[in-house]
Scaffold this motif. Structure first.
Motif, PDB file in Angstrom:
ATOM      1  N   ALA A 282      -1.279  -4.012   4.010  1.00 27.51           N
ATOM      2  CA  ALA A 282      -0.013  -3.617   3.403  1.00 27.51           C
ATOM      3  C   ALA A 282       0.102  -2.105   3.494  1.00 27.51           C
ATOM      4  O   ALA A 282      -0.902  -1.390   3.389  1.00 27.51           O
ATOM      5  CB  ALA A 282       0.052  -4.068   1.948  1.00 27.51           C
ATOM      6  N   ALA A 283       1.313  -1.643   3.706  1.00 29.20           N
ATOM      7  CA  ALA A 283       1.553  -0.200   3.772  1.00 29.20           C
ATOM      8  C   ALA A 283       2.895   0.097   3.130  1.00 29.20           C
ATOM      9  O   ALA A 283       3.828  -0.703   3.209  1.00 29.20           O
ATOM     10  CB  ALA A 283       1.539   0.282   5.214  1.00 29.20           C
ATOM     11  N   ILE A 284       2.970   1.249   2.484  1.00 23.16           N
ATOM     12  CA  ILE A 284       4.213   1.721   1.897  1.00 23.16           C
ATOM     13  C   ILE A 284       4.531   3.068   2.529  1.00 23.16           C
ATOM     14  O   ILE A 284       3.692   3.965   2.565  1.00 23.16           O
ATOM     15  CB  ILE A 284       4.105   1.857   0.369  1.00 23.16           C
ATOM     16  N   PHE A 285       5.758   3.175   3.024  1.00 23.19           N
ATOM     17  CA  PHE A 285       6.253   4.421   3.603  1.00 23.19           C
ATOM     18  C   PHE A 285       7.436   4.891   2.779  1.00 23.19           C
ATOM     19  O   PHE A 285       8.113   4.090   2.139  1.00 23.19           O
ATOM     20  CB  PHE A 285       6.735   4.201   5.048  1.00 23.19           C
TER      21      PHE A 285
ATOM     22  N   GLY B 107      13.507  13.257   7.182  1.00 23.85           N
ATOM     23  CA  GLY B 107      14.066  12.026   7.721  1.00 23.85           C
ATOM     24  C   GLY B 107      13.028  11.136   8.377  1.00 23.85           C
ATOM     25  O   GLY B 107      13.298   9.979   8.681  1.00 23.85           O
ATOM     26  N   SER B 108      11.828  11.655   8.595  1.00 25.65           N
ATOM     27  CA  SER B 108      10.765  10.838   9.181  1.00 25.65           C
ATOM     28  C   SER B 108      10.156   9.947   8.095  1.00 25.65           C
ATOM     29  O   SER B 108      10.348  10.170   6.910  1.00 25.65           O
ATOM     30  CB  SER B 108       9.686  11.722   9.812  1.00 25.65           C
ATOM     31  N   LEU B 109       9.431   8.919   8.523  1.00 28.31           N
ATOM     32  CA  LEU B 109       8.748   8.054   7.569  1.00 28.31           C
ATOM     33  C   LEU B 109       7.364   8.607   7.299  1.00 28.31           C
ATOM     34  O   LEU B 109       6.637   8.964   8.218  1.00 28.31           O
ATOM     35  CB  LEU B 109       8.663   6.629   8.105  1.00 28.31           C
ATOM     36  N   GLU B 110       7.003   8.655   6.032  1.00 29.21           N
ATOM     37  CA  GLU B 110       5.727   9.219   5.593  1.00 29.21           C
ATOM     38  C   GLU B 110       4.933   8.127   4.889  1.00 29.21           C
ATOM     39  O   GLU B 110       5.441   7.469   3.978  1.00 29.21           O
ATOM     40  CB  GLU B 110       6.023  10.370   4.642  1.00 29.21           C
ATOM     41  N   LEU B 111       3.698   7.940   5.303  1.00 27.93           N
ATOM     42  CA  LEU B 111       2.817   6.976   4.663  1.00 27.93           C
ATOM     43  C   LEU B 111       2.465   7.453   3.264  1.00 27.93           C
ATOM     44  O   LEU B 111       2.068   8.606   3.080  1.00 27.93           O
ATOM     45  CB  LEU B 111       1.532   6.811   5.486  1.00 27.93           C
ATOM     46  N   VAL B 112       2.614   6.558   2.266  1.00 26.03           N
ATOM     47  CA  VAL B 112       2.229   6.933   0.906  1.00 26.03           C
ATOM     48  C   VAL B 112       1.098   6.074   0.367  1.00 26.03           C
ATOM     49  O   VAL B 112       0.412   6.475  -0.565  1.00 26.03           O
ATOM     50  CB  VAL B 112       3.422   6.942  -0.079  1.00 26.03           C
ATOM     51  N   ALA B 113       0.877   4.884   0.951  1.00 24.79           N
ATOM     52  CA  ALA B 113      -0.228   4.039   0.507  1.00 24.79           C
ATOM     53  C   ALA B 113      -0.487   2.974   1.565  1.00 24.79           C
ATOM     54  O   ALA B 113       0.438   2.525   2.236  1.00 24.79           O
ATOM     55  CB  ALA B 113       0.082   3.382  -0.833  1.00 24.79           C
TER      56      ALA B 113
ATOM     57  N   GLY C  89      -8.119   4.055   9.865  1.00 26.55           N
ATOM     58  CA  GLY C  89      -8.559   4.627  11.135  1.00 26.55           C
ATOM     59  C   GLY C  89      -7.484   4.567  12.211  1.00 26.55           C
ATOM     60  O   GLY C  89      -6.292   4.680  11.911  1.00 26.55           O
ATOM     61  N   PRO C  90      -7.892   4.386  13.475  1.00 25.13           N
ATOM     62  CA  PRO C  90      -6.925   4.382  14.577  1.00 25.13           C
ATOM     63  C   PRO C  90      -5.781   3.373  14.424  1.00 25.13           C
ATOM     64  O   PRO C  90      -4.630   3.719  14.742  1.00 25.13           O
ATOM     65  CB  PRO C  90      -7.787   4.083  15.809  1.00 25.13           C
ATOM     66  N   PRO C  91      -6.010   2.147  13.919  1.00 25.77           N
ATOM     67  CA  PRO C  91      -4.857   1.256  13.738  1.00 25.77           C
ATOM     68  C   PRO C  91      -3.816   1.815  12.760  1.00 25.77           C
ATOM     69  O   PRO C  91      -2.610   1.703  12.996  1.00 25.77           O
ATOM     70  CB  PRO C  91      -5.480  -0.043  13.209  1.00 25.77           C
ATOM     71  N   LEU C  92      -4.269   2.445  11.678  1.00 25.87           N
ATOM     72  CA  LEU C  92      -3.340   3.029  10.724  1.00 25.87           C
ATOM     73  C   LEU C  92      -2.638   4.236  11.340  1.00 25.87           C
ATOM     74  O   LEU C  92      -1.418   4.399  11.197  1.00 25.87           O
ATOM     75  CB  LEU C  92      -4.055   3.421   9.429  1.00 25.87           C
ATOM     76  N   GLU C  93      -3.379   5.060  12.041  1.00 23.97           N
ATOM     77  CA  GLU C  93      -2.778   6.212  12.702  1.00 23.97           C
ATOM     78  C   GLU C  93      -1.731   5.756  13.724  1.00 23.97           C
ATOM     79  O   GLU C  93      -0.666   6.367  13.844  1.00 23.97           O
ATOM     80  CB  GLU C  93      -3.859   7.059  13.373  1.00 23.97           C
ATOM     81  N   GLY C  94      -2.021   4.662  14.423  1.00 19.47           N
ATOM     82  CA  GLY C  94      -1.067   4.111  15.384  1.00 19.47           C
ATOM     83  C   GLY C  94       0.192   3.614  14.695  1.00 19.47           C
ATOM     84  O   GLY C  94       1.309   3.805  15.195  1.00 19.47           O
ATOM     85  N   LEU C  95       0.036   2.963  13.543  1.00 17.69           N
ATOM     86  CA  LEU C  95       1.185   2.480  12.796  1.00 17.69           C
ATOM     87  C   LEU C  95       2.047   3.651  12.328  1.00 17.69           C
ATOM     88  O   LEU C  95       3.270   3.638  12.466  1.00 17.69           O
ATOM     89  CB  LEU C  95       0.741   1.641  11.592  1.00 17.69           C
ATOM     90  N   VAL C  96       1.414   4.676  11.779  1.00 14.46           N
ATOM     91  CA  VAL C  96       2.145   5.849  11.294  1.00 14.46           C
ATOM     92  C   VAL C  96       2.944   6.482  12.436  1.00 14.46           C
ATOM     93  O   VAL C  96       4.111   6.856  12.261  1.00 14.46           O
ATOM     94  CB  VAL C  96       1.191   6.867  10.636  1.00 14.46           C
ATOM     95  N   ALA C  97       2.356   6.558  13.610  1.00 10.89           N
ATOM     96  CA  ALA C  97       3.067   7.105  14.772  1.00 10.89           C
ATOM     97  C   ALA C  97       4.180   6.160  15.215  1.00 10.89           C
ATOM     98  O   ALA C  97       5.296   6.594  15.519  1.00 10.89           O
ATOM     99  CB  ALA C  97       2.090   7.362  15.915  1.00 10.89           C
TER     100      ALA C  97
ATOM    101  N   ALA D  54      10.988   1.149  10.648  1.00 11.22           N
ATOM    102  CA  ALA D  54      12.039   2.167  10.626  1.00 11.22           C
ATOM    103  C   ALA D  54      13.411   1.518  10.460  1.00 11.22           C
ATOM    104  O   ALA D  54      14.267   2.036   9.733  1.00 11.22           O
ATOM    105  CB  ALA D  54      11.990   3.004  11.896  1.00 11.22           C
ATOM    106  N   ARG D  55      13.626   0.393  11.110  1.00  9.60           N
ATOM    107  CA  ARG D  55      14.911  -0.303  10.981  1.00  9.60           C
ATOM    108  C   ARG D  55      15.124  -0.807   9.561  1.00  9.60           C
ATOM    109  O   ARG D  55      16.266  -0.920   9.109  1.00  9.60           O
ATOM    110  CB  ARG D  55      14.998  -1.464  11.973  1.00  9.60           C
ATOM    111  N   ALA D  56      14.055  -1.110   8.840  1.00 12.46           N
ATOM    112  CA  ALA D  56      14.180  -1.604   7.465  1.00 12.46           C
ATOM    113  C   ALA D  56      14.878  -0.585   6.570  1.00 12.46           C
ATOM    114  O   ALA D  56      15.501  -0.954   5.578  1.00 12.46           O
ATOM    115  CB  ALA D  56      12.810  -1.961   6.894  1.00 12.46           C
ATOM    116  N   VAL D  57      14.793   0.692   6.923  1.00 14.14           N
ATOM    117  CA  VAL D  57      15.441   1.732   6.125  1.00 14.14           C
ATOM    118  C   VAL D  57      16.960   1.561   6.144  1.00 14.14           C
ATOM    119  O   VAL D  57      17.626   1.757   5.134  1.00 14.14           O
ATOM    120  CB  VAL D  57      15.048   3.139   6.635  1.00 14.14           C
TER     121      VAL D  57
END
Length: 98
Positions: free
Chosen positions: A25-28, A34-40, A46-54, A64-67
């Motif tokens: 689970a992730a919360i942005f 205007g960019s999405l920022e990871l908050v939790a 690691g790399p999978p999370l970094e890939g998701l953030v990118a 991003a479309r959910a916004v």
């Protein structure tokens, strides 16, 4: 990667992954830029999370479309091979959206 930490949000994602069949689970949040920022996040690091953030910086990405989508989306197909096959994105809005 800069992450805004919040104990309450960390608790929410930690609780989410205790539910059967939820692996991560992730919360942005939408940053002032205007960019999405990871908050939790939980269940991903690691790399999978970094890939998701990118990846969520792409306006075509489902997170991003959910916004801008009018409501939640369920059973979203992954954009990249190997991504989770069934995902849900639930936008939470506060304040004025005008």
């Amino acid at each position: 990667m800069t992450t805004l930490q919040s104990g309450a949000l960390d608790d929410i994602v930690a609780e989410a992954v205790t539910i059967a069949d939820i692996e991560s689970a992730a919360i942005f949040r939408v940053a002032t830029s205007g960019s999405l920022e990871l908050v939790a996040a939980a269940g991903i690091e690691g790399p999978p999370l970094e890939g998701l953030v990118a990846a969520v910086q792409d306006p075509a990405h489902p997170v991003a479309r959910a916004v801008s989508d009018p409501g939640p989306s369920f059973d979203v197909r992954p954009m990249n091979p190997g991504g989770p096959a069934l995902r849900s994105h639930v936008p939470l809005r506060t304040g004025d959206t005008d």
